[in-house]
Design a protein around this motif. Structure first.
Motif, PDB file in Angstrom:
ATOM      1  N   ARG A  48       0.847  -1.206   0.000  1.00 21.57           N
ATOM      2  CA  ARG A  48       0.000   0.000   0.000  1.00 21.57           C
ATOM      3  C   ARG A  48       0.882   1.256   0.000  1.00 21.57           C
ATOM      4  NH1 ARG A  48      -3.207   3.257   4.149  1.00 21.57           N
ATOM      5  NH2 ARG A  48      -4.554   4.404   2.777  1.00 21.57           N
ATOM      6  N   PHE A 115       3.709   4.696   8.302  1.00 20.19           N
ATOM      7  CA  PHE A 115       2.291   4.998   8.065  1.00 20.19           C
ATOM      8  C   PHE A 115       1.433   3.731   8.067  1.00 20.19           C
ATOM      9  CE2 PHE A 115      -1.405   6.229   5.461  1.00 20.19           C
ATOM     10  CZ  PHE A 115      -1.810   7.363   6.161  1.00 20.19           C
ATOM     11  N   PHE A 118      -1.249   2.165  12.298  1.00 17.35           N
ATOM     12  CA  PHE A 118      -2.131   3.240  12.803  1.00 17.35           C
ATOM     13  C   PHE A 118      -1.880   4.567  12.082  1.00 17.35           C
ATOM     14  CE2 PHE A 118      -1.517   0.631  16.780  1.00 17.35           C
ATOM     15  CZ  PHE A 118      -2.795   0.066  16.800  1.00 17.35           C
ATOM     16  N   GLY A 119      -1.602   4.509  10.798  1.00 17.68           N
ATOM     17  CA  GLY A 119      -1.373   5.743  10.027  1.00 17.68           C
ATOM     18  C   GLY A 119      -0.208   6.560  10.579  1.00 17.68           C
ATOM     19  N   SER A 121       0.348   7.302  13.407  1.00 14.73           N
ATOM     20  CA  SER A 121      -0.114   8.233  14.449  1.00 14.73           C
ATOM     21  C   SER A 121       0.675   8.014  15.740  1.00 14.73           C
ATOM     22  CB  SER A 121      -1.610   8.065  14.702  1.00 14.73           C
ATOM     23  OG  SER A 121      -1.881   6.749  15.124  1.00 14.73           O
ATOM     24  N   GLY A 151      -0.580  10.619  10.814  1.00 16.30           N
ATOM     25  CA  GLY A 151      -1.908  11.231  10.969  1.00 16.30           C
ATOM     26  C   GLY A 151      -2.023  12.062  12.239  1.00 16.30           C
ATOM     27  N   ALA A 153      -1.849  13.003  16.387  1.00 19.83           N
ATOM     28  CA  ALA A 153      -2.110  12.365  17.686  1.00 19.83           C
ATOM     29  C   ALA A 153      -2.995  11.128  17.500  1.00 19.83           C
ATOM     30  CB  ALA A 153      -2.790  13.367  18.612  1.00 19.83           C
ATOM     31  N   ARG A 154      -2.588   9.998  18.114  1.00 17.48           N
ATOM     32  CA  ARG A 154      -3.390   8.767  17.952  1.00 17.48           C
ATOM     33  C   ARG A 154      -4.687   8.923  18.732  1.00 17.48           C
ATOM     34  NH1 ARG A 154      -0.154   3.611  19.063  1.00 17.48           N
ATOM     35  NH2 ARG A 154       0.890   4.333  17.173  1.00 17.48           N
ATOM     36  N   ILE A 155      -5.753   8.939  17.978  1.00 18.26           N
ATOM     37  CA  ILE A 155      -7.049   9.281  18.559  1.00 18.26           C
ATOM     38  C   ILE A 155      -7.419   8.314  19.688  1.00 18.26           C
ATOM     39  CG2 ILE A 155      -9.527   9.468  18.006  1.00 18.26           C
ATOM     40  CD1 ILE A 155      -8.409  10.284  15.078  1.00 18.26           C
ATOM     41  N   GLN A 156      -7.125   7.019  19.509  1.00 12.83           N
ATOM     42  CA  GLN A 156      -7.513   6.012  20.508  1.00 12.83           C
ATOM     43  C   GLN A 156      -6.787   6.204  21.839  1.00 12.83           C
ATOM     44  OE1 GLN A 156      -6.512   5.561  17.410  1.00 12.83           O
ATOM     45  NE2 GLN A 156      -7.254   3.693  16.461  1.00 12.83           N
ATOM     46  N   LEU A 162      -1.441  13.454  23.305  1.00 11.69           N
ATOM     47  CA  LEU A 162      -1.114  14.884  23.400  1.00 11.69           C
ATOM     48  C   LEU A 162       0.060  15.090  24.344  1.00 11.69           C
ATOM     49  CD1 LEU A 162      -4.726  16.383  23.650  1.00 11.69           C
ATOM     50  CD2 LEU A 162      -3.352  15.952  21.615  1.00 11.69           C
ATOM     51  N   GLY A 191      -1.705  17.622  12.509  1.00 11.72           N
ATOM     52  CA  GLY A 191      -1.891  17.903  13.929  1.00 11.72           C
ATOM     53  C   GLY A 191      -0.581  18.187  14.624  1.00 11.72           C
ATOM     54  N   GLY A 192      -0.368  17.475  15.744  1.00  8.11           N
ATOM     55  CA  GLY A 192       0.830  17.704  16.545  1.00  8.11           C
ATOM     56  C   GLY A 192       2.103  17.519  15.751  1.00  8.11           C
ATOM     57  N   TYR A 195       4.011  20.504  14.383  1.00 12.06           N
ATOM     58  CA  TYR A 195       4.884  21.349  15.209  1.00 12.06           C
ATOM     59  C   TYR A 195       6.314  20.821  15.283  1.00 12.06           C
ATOM     60  CZ  TYR A 195       1.335  24.632  16.377  1.00 12.06           C
ATOM     61  OH  TYR A 195       0.407  25.618  16.269  1.00 12.06           O
ATOM     62  N   TYR A 213      -0.309  20.040   7.913  1.00 16.34           N
ATOM     63  CA  TYR A 213      -1.364  20.949   8.389  1.00 16.34           C
ATOM     64  C   TYR A 213      -1.762  20.602   9.815  1.00 16.34           C
ATOM     65  CZ  TYR A 213      -3.674  17.088   5.863  1.00 16.34           C
ATOM     66  OH  TYR A 213      -4.010  15.867   5.353  1.00 16.34           O
ATOM     67  N   HIS A 230      -5.923  18.150   0.124  1.00 15.54           N
ATOM     68  CA  HIS A 230      -4.748  18.061   1.014  1.00 15.54           C
ATOM     69  C   HIS A 230      -3.644  18.999   0.522  1.00 15.54           C
ATOM     70  CE1 HIS A 230      -6.148  14.594   3.344  1.00 15.54           C
ATOM     71  NE2 HIS A 230      -6.659  14.147   2.204  1.00 15.54           N
TER      72      HIS A 230
HETATM   73  C1  HXC Z   1      -5.389   6.953  14.816  1.00 16.89           C
HETATM   74  C2  HXC Z   1      -5.207   7.119  12.542  1.00 16.89           C
HETATM   75  C3  HXC Z   1      -4.984   8.511  12.644  1.00 16.89           C
HETATM   76  C4  HXC Z   1      -4.987   9.089  13.946  1.00 16.89           C
HETATM   77  C5  HXC Z   1      -4.927   7.971  10.572  1.00 16.89           C
HETATM   78  N1  HXC Z   1      -5.162   6.842  11.245  1.00 16.89           N
HETATM   79  N2  HXC Z   1      -4.826   9.006  11.404  1.00 16.89           N
HETATM   80  N3  HXC Z   1      -5.396   6.356  13.628  1.00 16.89           N
HETATM   81  N4  HXC Z   1      -5.186   8.264  14.999  1.00 16.89           N
HETATM   82  N5  HXC Z   1      -4.751  10.391  14.129  1.00 16.89           N
HETATM   83  C6  HXC Z   1      -5.359   5.492  10.703  1.00 16.89           C
HETATM   84  C7  HXC Z   1      -6.657   5.349   9.946  1.00 16.89           C
HETATM   85  O1  HXC Z   1      -7.677   5.044  10.850  1.00 16.89           O
HETATM   86  C8  HXC Z   1      -6.323   4.183   9.036  1.00 16.89           C
HETATM   87  O2  HXC Z   1      -6.412   2.991   9.767  1.00 16.89           O
HETATM   88  C9  HXC Z   1      -4.871   4.392   8.725  1.00 16.89           C
HETATM   89  O3  HXC Z   1      -4.363   5.270   9.728  1.00 16.89           O
HETATM   90  C10 HXC Z   1      -4.661   5.084   7.390  1.00 16.89           C
HETATM   91  O4  HXC Z   1      -5.480   6.238   7.349  1.00 16.89           O
HETATM   92  P1  HXC Z   1      -6.406   6.570   6.103  1.00 16.89           P
HETATM   93  O5  HXC Z   1      -7.318   7.638   6.549  1.00 16.89           O
HETATM   94  O6  HXC Z   1      -6.995   5.314   5.556  1.00 16.89           O
HETATM   95  O7  HXC Z   1      -5.321   7.096   5.079  1.00 16.89           O
HETATM   96  P2  HXC Z   1      -5.419   8.313   4.080  1.00 16.89           P
HETATM   97  O8  HXC Z   1      -6.682   8.269   3.309  1.00 16.89           O
HETATM   98  O9  HXC Z   1      -4.140   8.307   3.316  1.00 16.89           O
HETATM   99  O10 HXC Z   1      -5.490   9.641   4.987  1.00 16.89           O
HETATM  100  C11 HXC Z   1      -4.422   9.946   5.857  1.00 16.89           C
HETATM  101  C12 HXC Z   1      -4.804  11.139   6.778  1.00 16.89           C
HETATM  102  C13 HXC Z   1      -6.155  10.823   7.472  1.00 16.89           C
HETATM  103  C14 HXC Z   1      -4.939  12.392   5.921  1.00 16.89           C
HETATM  104  C15 HXC Z   1      -3.689  11.340   7.751  1.00 16.89           C
HETATM  105  O11 HXC Z   1      -6.041   9.551   8.085  1.00 16.89           O
HETATM  106  C16 HXC Z   1      -6.515  11.843   8.498  1.00 16.89           C
HETATM  107  O12 HXC Z   1      -7.055  12.898   8.152  1.00 16.89           O
HETATM  108  N6  HXC Z   1      -6.239  11.530   9.767  1.00 16.89           N
HETATM  109  C17 HXC Z   1      -6.561  12.464  10.838  1.00 16.89           C
HETATM  110  C18 HXC Z   1      -5.638  13.660  10.746  1.00 16.89           C
HETATM  111  C19 HXC Z   1      -5.830  14.657  11.851  1.00 16.89           C
HETATM  112  O13 HXC Z   1      -6.750  15.474  11.839  1.00 16.89           O
HETATM  113  N7  HXC Z   1      -4.990  14.532  12.874  1.00 16.89           N
HETATM  114  C20 HXC Z   1      -5.016  15.479  13.932  1.00 16.89           C
HETATM  115  C21 HXC Z   1      -5.016  14.709  15.180  1.00 16.89           C
HETATM  116  S1  HXC Z   1      -5.121  15.899  16.467  1.00 16.89           S
HETATM  117  P3  HXC Z   1      -6.841   1.596   9.094  1.00 16.89           P
HETATM  118  O14 HXC Z   1      -6.921   0.667  10.257  1.00 16.89           O
HETATM  119  O15 HXC Z   1      -8.145   1.865   8.440  1.00 16.89           O
HETATM  120  O16 HXC Z   1      -5.737   1.284   8.133  1.00 16.89           O
HETATM  121  C22 HXC Z   1      -3.555  16.284  16.871  1.00 16.89           C
HETATM  122  C23 HXC Z   1      -3.507  17.332  17.926  1.00 16.89           C
HETATM  123  C24 HXC Z   1      -2.135  17.491  18.503  1.00 16.89           C
HETATM  124  O17 HXC Z   1      -2.599  15.796  16.373  1.00 16.89           O
HETATM  125  C25 HXC Z   1      -1.880  18.950  18.716  1.00 16.89           C
HETATM  126  C26 HXC Z   1      -0.578  19.180  19.416  1.00 16.89           C
HETATM  127  C27 HXC Z   1      -0.176  20.626  19.323  1.00 16.89           C
END
Ligand code: HXC
Length: 536
Positions: A48, A115, A118-119, A121, A151, A153-156, A162, A191-192, A195, A213, A230
């Protein structure tokens, strides 16, 4: 002695069968198999990643580091999160490969996010791994390079993710100015993760695949209603040309990682070392007629300052930062007679080399980096001034211009200024003038250092005379000539000690090389204070 009956003996628990002790070879083989599995990754995940036009984390480290030099740390680490089905998925590495290796034989610490897990994350264990190598980079005084594909911060893992980011940022700031910090963005960096790029000294991005971003397009649409791709939100055009986050933009991962190696080859490992010294190549006697051919005497005619820099540095080779952001000022690393230097230069080809809002921000950050890492500065001046106007004032040209002023005033590394043609007003002061502490100021016979250009000056100081004149054009021409002869002639500043020497342009490389040699043991203690208050 009381003898035991058979029945009593049967009541006792049976002696456990002696466990079969595995052989060392079997243990080694099992261990080897696990390692191989971890290193190979899941086949579909690797496919992939390749399908997205990206390399895996390990393939990237292979390109970045000297062959066979990578020493991995924490390969077996797994997340310890519960709930949200996390127990069912506990991959080794936790989505980031960390360790140390060498670049051109010099040690660096690295991480590369995976990537496929968990992407990429960042959860608690993932963050702890990055923090561990960052701590090692700081304590061993080694450059730190992070390869991002995440991606965010790992949401789970909620707040623990954070918290993990906070620990990384804290270490980045502690390491700033102590070891070079490099971020390479080769996929999403959301996200994080963004930075880590912003806090690094230099951030690299690859066209089309790298996106940087704070919030992705889905969140943007949900919050603001704006629909963006994107790329429009955080592609290389955004960060390489407008935001000033990406110092280097490349077409592919290979050339990108190759340039990271090139950059590292010019930097000291830490702030206590000198930059790597190349072999002297006779620059102190290297007369270059091309200098005089590149630059037109008529100071309203443009030319490409890059050609001047190519004549100045060894082998015509230099590494330009932020090539497309604020291109009216050039910041580049190169070598002069083997010494690494940071070159800051006005670019008459873009906006006549004027200083606008982005230009001093770019140059100031570069000057501060060079100063922190003992890299001498060579400043090439051909500047008509600061860009005037309401737009510039509203955008904070005063505050941003002050950054460059502050950066030069503070810099204690050897500083050489060369004034090629125009050097007007505040822009003259800011471009490493004698008054703010340059060590050696050289000027070409075409130099014109003044409060402003002759035409503008005459219009201000002779406004009444010109209004009353029968033939204002004739009077203006006479006054311009007088002004130029009196105030803007090539030796005016040298007669006052503001320029140390007026040199033949063809001698520029010779004179700069000699000046750097002369300044090589420069020491300049600074006053005791917690820190200054740089205008941010
Ligand atoms: C957990 C995540 C994840 C995340 C992606 N994945 N981002 N898991 N936490 N933040 C997982 C997806 O569930 C998926 O799992 C696999 O990674 C691949 O992601 P896809 O979405 O299928 O890939 P793609 O279409 O290429 O898109 C990639 C992506 C998108 C653009 C990064 O996943 C996305 O928008 N993620 C969220 C981005 C975001 O908003 N992050 C901000 C987090 S908040 P499976 O099991 O299906 O393969 C943050 C705050 C910190 O970071 C601030 C500190 C200052």
């Amino acid at each position: 002695l009381v003898s035991q009956t058979d029945a009593e003996i049967d009541l006792k628990p049976p002696t456990p069968a002696k466990p079969r002790v595995p052989t060392m070879d079997a243990l080694r083989e099992r261990h080897e198999r696990l390692r191989d599995q971890i290193v190979a990754g899941r086949r579909n995940a690797v496919e992939r990643q390749h399908g997205l036009g990206k390399r895996t984390a390990r393939e990237r480290l292979e390109l970045l580091l000297d062959e066979g030099s990578f020493v991995e740390i924490d390969m077996y680490r797994k997340h310890q999160a519960h709930g949200l089905r996390m127990e069912e998925n506990k991959p080794h590495t936790d989505g980031v490969v960390t360790g140390a290796g060498t670049i051109h034989g010099r040690r660096v610490f690295v991480y590369a996010q995976d990537f496929a897990i968990f992407g990429g994350s960042l959860g608690e264990a993932h963050a702890a791994k990055i923090q561990k190598v960052l701590d090692l980079a700081i304590s061993t005084g080694s450059p730190f390079i992070g390869v991002n594909d995440s991606g965010g911060a790992r949401i789970q893992e909620g707040v623990m993710s954070l918290n993990g980011y906070g620990g990384i940022f804290q270490r980045f700031v502690q390491a700033s100015g102590v070891i070079p910090l490099i971020s390479v963005v080769l996929g999403p960096c959301a996200g994080g993760a963004a930075y880590s790029a912003a806090l690094a000294d230099f951030t690299f991005m690859v066209r089309d695949t790298a996106h940087l971003y704070l919030t992705g397009p889905d969140v943007v649409e949900a919050v603001t209603g704006e629909r963006v791709t994107h790329g429009q939100l955080g592609g290389t055009e955004v960060h390489g040309e407008h935001s000033g986050v990406a110092a280097f933009v490349h077409d592919d991962e290979e050339s990108c990682l190759d340039d990271v190696r090139y950059l590292v080859s010019m930097l000291p490992a830490n702030n206590m070392e000198s930059p790597p010294q190349g072999a002297p190549c006779g620059a102190t006697a290297d007369v270059r007629p091309r200098f005089a051919e590149i630059v037109p005497v008529d100071n309203s005619k443009p030319y490409d300052m890059r050609e001047v820099i190519a004549e100045l540095v060894d082998d015509g080779e230099f590494l330009e930062t932020y090539e497309r952001w604020a291109p009216n000022v050039i910041c580049a690393f190169g070598r002069v007679d083997g010494h690494v230097v940071g070159v800051v230069a006005n670019q008459p080809l873009v906006l006549a080399g004027v200083l606008d809002v982005p230009a001093p921000q770019k140059a100031a950050r570069f000057v501060r980096f060079c100063d922190a890492f003992s890299i001498p500065l060579v400043t090439l001046v051909d500047v008509p001034g600061f860009l005037p106007g309401t737009d510039q004032e509203r955008s904070g040209i005063i505050r941003h211009g002050a950054k460059l002023l502050y950066a030069y005033c503070e810099a204690t590394v050897p500083r050489v200024q060369v004034i090629l043609r125009k050097a007007y007003g505040g822009a003259y002061i800011v471009m490493d003038s004698r008054s703010i502490g340059t060590d050696v100021s050289l000027a070409w016979p075409t130099n014109e250092i003044a409060v402003m250009g002759a035409e503008g000056a005459v219009n201000v100081i002779y406004r009444k005379e010109l209004a009353a004149a029968g033939d204002p054009a004739e009077l203006r021409a006479k006054l311009v000539k007088e002004y130029s002869e009196k105030l803007a002639h090539p030796h005016y500043a040298a007669e006052r000690g503001l320029v140390d020497d007026v040199i033949d342009p063809v001698q520029t490389r010779v004179a700069v090389a000699r000046a750097l040699e002369m300044l090589s043991d420069k020491r300049k203690p600074q006053p005791q204070r917690k820190h200054g208050n740089v205008p941010l």
